[in-house]
Design a protein around this motif. Sequence first.
Motif, PDB file in Angstrom:
ATOM      1  N   ASN A  56     -39.177 -34.530  41.315  1.00 13.52           N
ATOM      2  CA  ASN A  56     -39.481 -34.027  40.096  1.00 13.52           C
ATOM      3  C   ASN A  56     -39.301 -32.339  40.281  1.00 13.52           C
ATOM      4  OD1 ASN A  56     -41.559 -36.505  39.579  1.00 13.52           O
ATOM      5  ND2 ASN A  56     -39.845 -36.121  38.023  1.00 13.52           N
ATOM      6  N   THR A  57     -38.849 -31.706  39.550  1.00 11.04           N
ATOM      7  CA  THR A  57     -38.688 -30.034  39.720  1.00 11.04           C
ATOM      8  C   THR A  57     -39.148 -29.446  38.672  1.00 11.04           C
ATOM      9  OG1 THR A  57     -36.419 -30.126  38.673  1.00 11.04           O
ATOM     10  CG2 THR A  57     -36.490 -30.569  41.022  1.00 11.04           C
ATOM     11  N   ASN A  58     -39.615 -28.251  39.122  1.00 16.13           N
ATOM     12  CA  ASN A  58     -40.030 -27.027  38.111  1.00 16.13           C
ATOM     13  C   ASN A  58     -39.468 -25.769  38.710  1.00 16.13           C
ATOM     14  OD1 ASN A  58     -42.820 -28.818  38.138  1.00 16.13           O
ATOM     15  ND2 ASN A  58     -42.364 -28.053  36.189  1.00 16.13           N
ATOM     16  N   TYR A  59     -39.030 -24.944  37.403  1.00 12.30           N
ATOM     17  CA  TYR A  59     -38.521 -23.528  38.043  1.00 12.30           C
ATOM     18  C   TYR A  59     -39.050 -22.334  37.156  1.00 12.30           C
ATOM     19  CZ  TYR A  59     -34.477 -26.472  39.481  1.00 12.30           C
ATOM     20  OH  TYR A  59     -33.804 -27.371  40.103  1.00 12.30           O
ATOM     21  N   ALA A  60     -39.007 -21.345  37.796  1.00 14.17           N
ATOM     22  CA  ALA A  60     -39.354 -20.063  37.108  1.00 14.17           C
ATOM     23  C   ALA A  60     -38.541 -19.885  35.966  1.00 14.17           C
ATOM     24  CB  ALA A  60     -39.335 -18.895  37.953  1.00 14.17           C
ATOM     25  N   ASP A  61     -38.974 -19.394  34.769  1.00 10.21           N
ATOM     26  CA  ASP A  61     -38.145 -19.174  33.552  1.00 10.21           C
ATOM     27  C   ASP A  61     -37.005 -18.223  34.079  1.00 10.21           C
ATOM     28  OD1 ASP A  61     -40.768 -19.101  31.191  1.00 10.21           O
ATOM     29  OD2 ASP A  61     -39.689 -20.679  32.001  1.00 10.21           O
ATOM     30  N   SER A  62     -37.038 -17.165  34.896  1.00 10.89           N
ATOM     31  CA  SER A  62     -36.044 -16.268  35.199  1.00 10.89           C
ATOM     32  C   SER A  62     -34.882 -16.951  35.893  1.00 10.89           C
ATOM     33  CB  SER A  62     -36.735 -15.274  36.026  1.00 10.89           C
ATOM     34  OG  SER A  62     -37.059 -15.679  37.321  1.00 10.89           O
ATOM     35  N   VAL A  63     -35.009 -18.222  36.516  1.00 14.24           N
ATOM     36  CA  VAL A  63     -33.984 -18.770  37.152  1.00 14.24           C
ATOM     37  C   VAL A  63     -33.330 -19.945  36.528  1.00 14.24           C
ATOM     38  CG1 VAL A  63     -34.968 -17.722  39.371  1.00 14.24           C
ATOM     39  CG2 VAL A  63     -35.498 -20.171  38.957  1.00 14.24           C
ATOM     40  N   LYS A  64     -33.978 -20.366  35.541  1.00  8.38           N
ATOM     41  CA  LYS A  64     -33.618 -21.865  34.982  1.00  8.38           C
ATOM     42  C   LYS A  64     -32.075 -21.781  34.381  1.00  8.38           C
ATOM     43  CE  LYS A  64     -38.172 -23.371  33.310  1.00  8.38           C
ATOM     44  NZ  LYS A  64     -39.076 -23.678  32.149  1.00  8.38           N
ATOM     45  N   GLY A  65     -31.405 -22.845  34.774  1.00  6.22           N
ATOM     46  CA  GLY A  65     -29.961 -23.009  34.475  1.00  6.22           C
ATOM     47  C   GLY A  65     -29.214 -22.322  35.369  1.00  6.22           C
ATOM     48  N   ARG A  66     -29.830 -21.606  36.480  1.00 10.76           N
ATOM     49  CA  ARG A  66     -28.846 -20.813  37.620  1.00 10.76           C
ATOM     50  C   ARG A  66     -29.054 -21.448  38.888  1.00 10.76           C
ATOM     51  NH1 ARG A  66     -29.632 -15.723  38.534  1.00 10.76           N
ATOM     52  NH2 ARG A  66     -31.741 -15.594  37.811  1.00 10.76           N
ATOM     53  N   PHE A  67     -30.465 -21.754  39.122  1.00 10.26           N
ATOM     54  CA  PHE A  67     -30.566 -22.224  40.219  1.00 10.26           C
ATOM     55  C   PHE A  67     -31.145 -23.674  40.277  1.00 10.26           C
ATOM     56  CE2 PHE A  67     -32.848 -18.022  42.390  1.00 10.26           C
ATOM     57  CZ  PHE A  67     -31.618 -17.350  41.965  1.00 10.26           C
ATOM     58  N   THR A  68     -30.819 -24.450  41.677  1.00 12.67           N
ATOM     59  CA  THR A  68     -31.066 -25.883  41.490  1.00 12.67           C
ATOM     60  C   THR A  68     -31.777 -26.221  43.150  1.00 12.67           C
ATOM     61  OG1 THR A  68     -29.230 -26.304  40.178  1.00 12.67           O
ATOM     62  CG2 THR A  68     -30.371 -28.340  41.678  1.00 12.67           C
ATOM     63  N   ILE A  69     -32.904 -26.629  42.976  1.00 12.72           N
ATOM     64  CA  ILE A  69     -33.717 -27.077  44.243  1.00 12.72           C
ATOM     65  C   ILE A  69     -33.263 -28.618  44.474  1.00 12.72           C
ATOM     66  CG2 ILE A  69     -35.922 -27.496  42.943  1.00 12.72           C
ATOM     67  CD1 ILE A  69     -37.373 -26.533  45.244  1.00 12.72           C
ATOM     68  N   SER A  70     -33.224 -29.021  45.636  1.00 10.33           N
ATOM     69  CA  SER A  70     -33.069 -30.334  46.078  1.00 10.33           C
ATOM     70  C   SER A  70     -33.354 -30.606  47.392  1.00 10.33           C
ATOM     71  CB  SER A  70     -31.583 -30.850  46.048  1.00 10.33           C
ATOM     72  OG  SER A  70     -30.670 -30.145  46.933  1.00 10.33           O
ATOM     73  N   ARG A  71     -33.802 -31.932  47.679  1.00  4.66           N
ATOM     74  CA  ARG A  71     -34.449 -32.150  49.052  1.00  4.66           C
ATOM     75  C   ARG A  71     -33.676 -33.495  49.611  1.00  4.66           C
ATOM     76  NH1 ARG A  71     -40.462 -32.986  48.267  1.00  4.66           N
ATOM     77  NH2 ARG A  71     -40.495 -33.725  50.722  1.00  4.66           N
ATOM     78  N   ASP A  72     -33.645 -33.348  51.091  1.00  6.48           N
ATOM     79  CA  ASP A  72     -33.136 -34.427  51.792  1.00  6.48           C
ATOM     80  C   ASP A  72     -34.490 -35.258  52.595  1.00  6.48           C
ATOM     81  OD1 ASP A  72     -32.274 -36.349  53.807  1.00  6.48           O
ATOM     82  OD2 ASP A  72     -30.350 -35.436  53.893  1.00  6.48           O
ATOM     83  N   ASN A  73     -35.136 -36.193  52.231  1.00  6.66           N
ATOM     84  CA  ASN A  73     -36.286 -36.417  52.822  1.00  6.66           C
ATOM     85  C   ASN A  73     -36.228 -37.007  54.319  1.00  6.66           C
ATOM     86  OD1 ASN A  73     -38.029 -35.804  50.681  1.00  6.66           O
ATOM     87  ND2 ASN A  73     -37.756 -37.777  49.858  1.00  6.66           N
ATOM     88  N   ALA A  74     -34.702 -37.466  54.631  1.00  5.40           N
ATOM     89  CA  ALA A  74     -34.433 -38.020  55.969  1.00  5.40           C
ATOM     90  C   ALA A  74     -34.371 -36.951  56.724  1.00  5.40           C
ATOM     91  CB  ALA A  74     -33.338 -39.127  55.888  1.00  5.40           C
ATOM     92  N   LYS A  75     -34.070 -35.697  56.455  1.00  5.73           N
ATOM     93  CA  LYS A  75     -33.758 -34.404  57.176  1.00  5.73           C
ATOM     94  C   LYS A  75     -35.096 -33.583  57.055  1.00  5.73           C
ATOM     95  CE  LYS A  75     -28.619 -34.782  57.363  1.00  5.73           C
ATOM     96  NZ  LYS A  75     -27.640 -33.881  57.147  1.00  5.73           N
ATOM     97  N   ASN A  76     -36.109 -33.611  56.533  1.00  7.27           N
ATOM     98  CA  ASN A  76     -37.275 -32.713  56.177  1.00  7.27           C
ATOM     99  C   ASN A  76     -36.850 -31.522  55.693  1.00  7.27           C
ATOM    100  OD1 ASN A  76     -39.095 -34.929  56.488  1.00  7.27           O
ATOM    101  ND2 ASN A  76     -39.306 -34.533  58.632  1.00  7.27           N
ATOM    102  N   THR A  77     -35.688 -31.520  54.585  1.00  8.88           N
ATOM    103  CA  THR A  77     -34.959 -30.440  54.689  1.00  8.88           C
ATOM    104  C   THR A  77     -34.916 -30.068  52.893  1.00  8.88           C
ATOM    105  OG1 THR A  77     -33.646 -30.357  56.523  1.00  8.88           O
ATOM    106  CG2 THR A  77     -32.766 -29.015  54.581  1.00  8.88           C
ATOM    107  N   VAL A  78     -35.209 -28.885  52.374  1.00  9.77           N
ATOM    108  CA  VAL A  78     -35.177 -28.462  51.152  1.00  9.77           C
ATOM    109  C   VAL A  78     -34.037 -27.345  50.844  1.00  9.77           C
ATOM    110  CG1 VAL A  78     -36.930 -26.700  51.293  1.00  9.77           C
ATOM    111  CG2 VAL A  78     -36.414 -27.817  49.049  1.00  9.77           C
ATOM    112  N   TYR A  79     -33.303 -27.530  49.836  1.00 11.65           N
ATOM    113  CA  TYR A  79     -32.322 -26.460  49.732  1.00 11.65           C
ATOM    114  C   TYR A  79     -32.421 -25.922  48.231  1.00 11.65           C
ATOM    115  CZ  TYR A  79     -29.968 -29.805  52.935  1.00 11.65           C
ATOM    116  OH  TYR A  79     -29.921 -30.811  53.989  1.00 11.65           O
TER     117      TYR A  79
END
Length: 121
Positions: A56-79
Motif C-alpha cells: 500500500n502506498t501514500n504520496y505527498a500531494d506535490s508528487v502524486k501522478g509523477r512519482f512511483t514508490i515500489s519495493r522488492d522484499n526479497a532484496k530489502n530494497t525500495v525504489y
Amino acid sequence: QVQLVESGGGLVQAGGSLRLSCAASGSILGINAMGWYRQAPGKQRELVAVISSGGNTNYADSVKGRFTISRDNAKNTVYLQMNSLKPEDTAVYYCNAGLIVKVSYTYLEVWGQGTLVTVSS
C-alpha cells in the motif's frame, strides 16, 4: 549493524526522469514500512512517499501522478521512480525504513545518508 544506502541521485533537466534506489542490509528480521523523504535548502524535511510491507502506498500531494514508490522484499530494497521532474523537486532525498533486528527483536527506524537530486530549469 543495519544500514540503508541510497543511490541514483544526480542532475537532470526539468521534465526528465530519475530512479532512486535504497537497499537495507544487516541482521534484519523483517521490514515494515519503507519511505522516501526530502529536504530542500532552508526547508523542513518532508515525506515524499511511503509503502507498506503489503504494497500500500501514500504520496505527498506535490508528487502524486509523477512519482512511483515500489519495493522488492526479497532484496530489502525500495525504489522511487521520479518522472516529469520540476525545479521544486530539487532536494536531498533520504530513505527511511522501520524494521526489526534479529535476536534482540528491537524495532528501529533507520535513515540513509541521502542522495542529492538537482533539477535544472
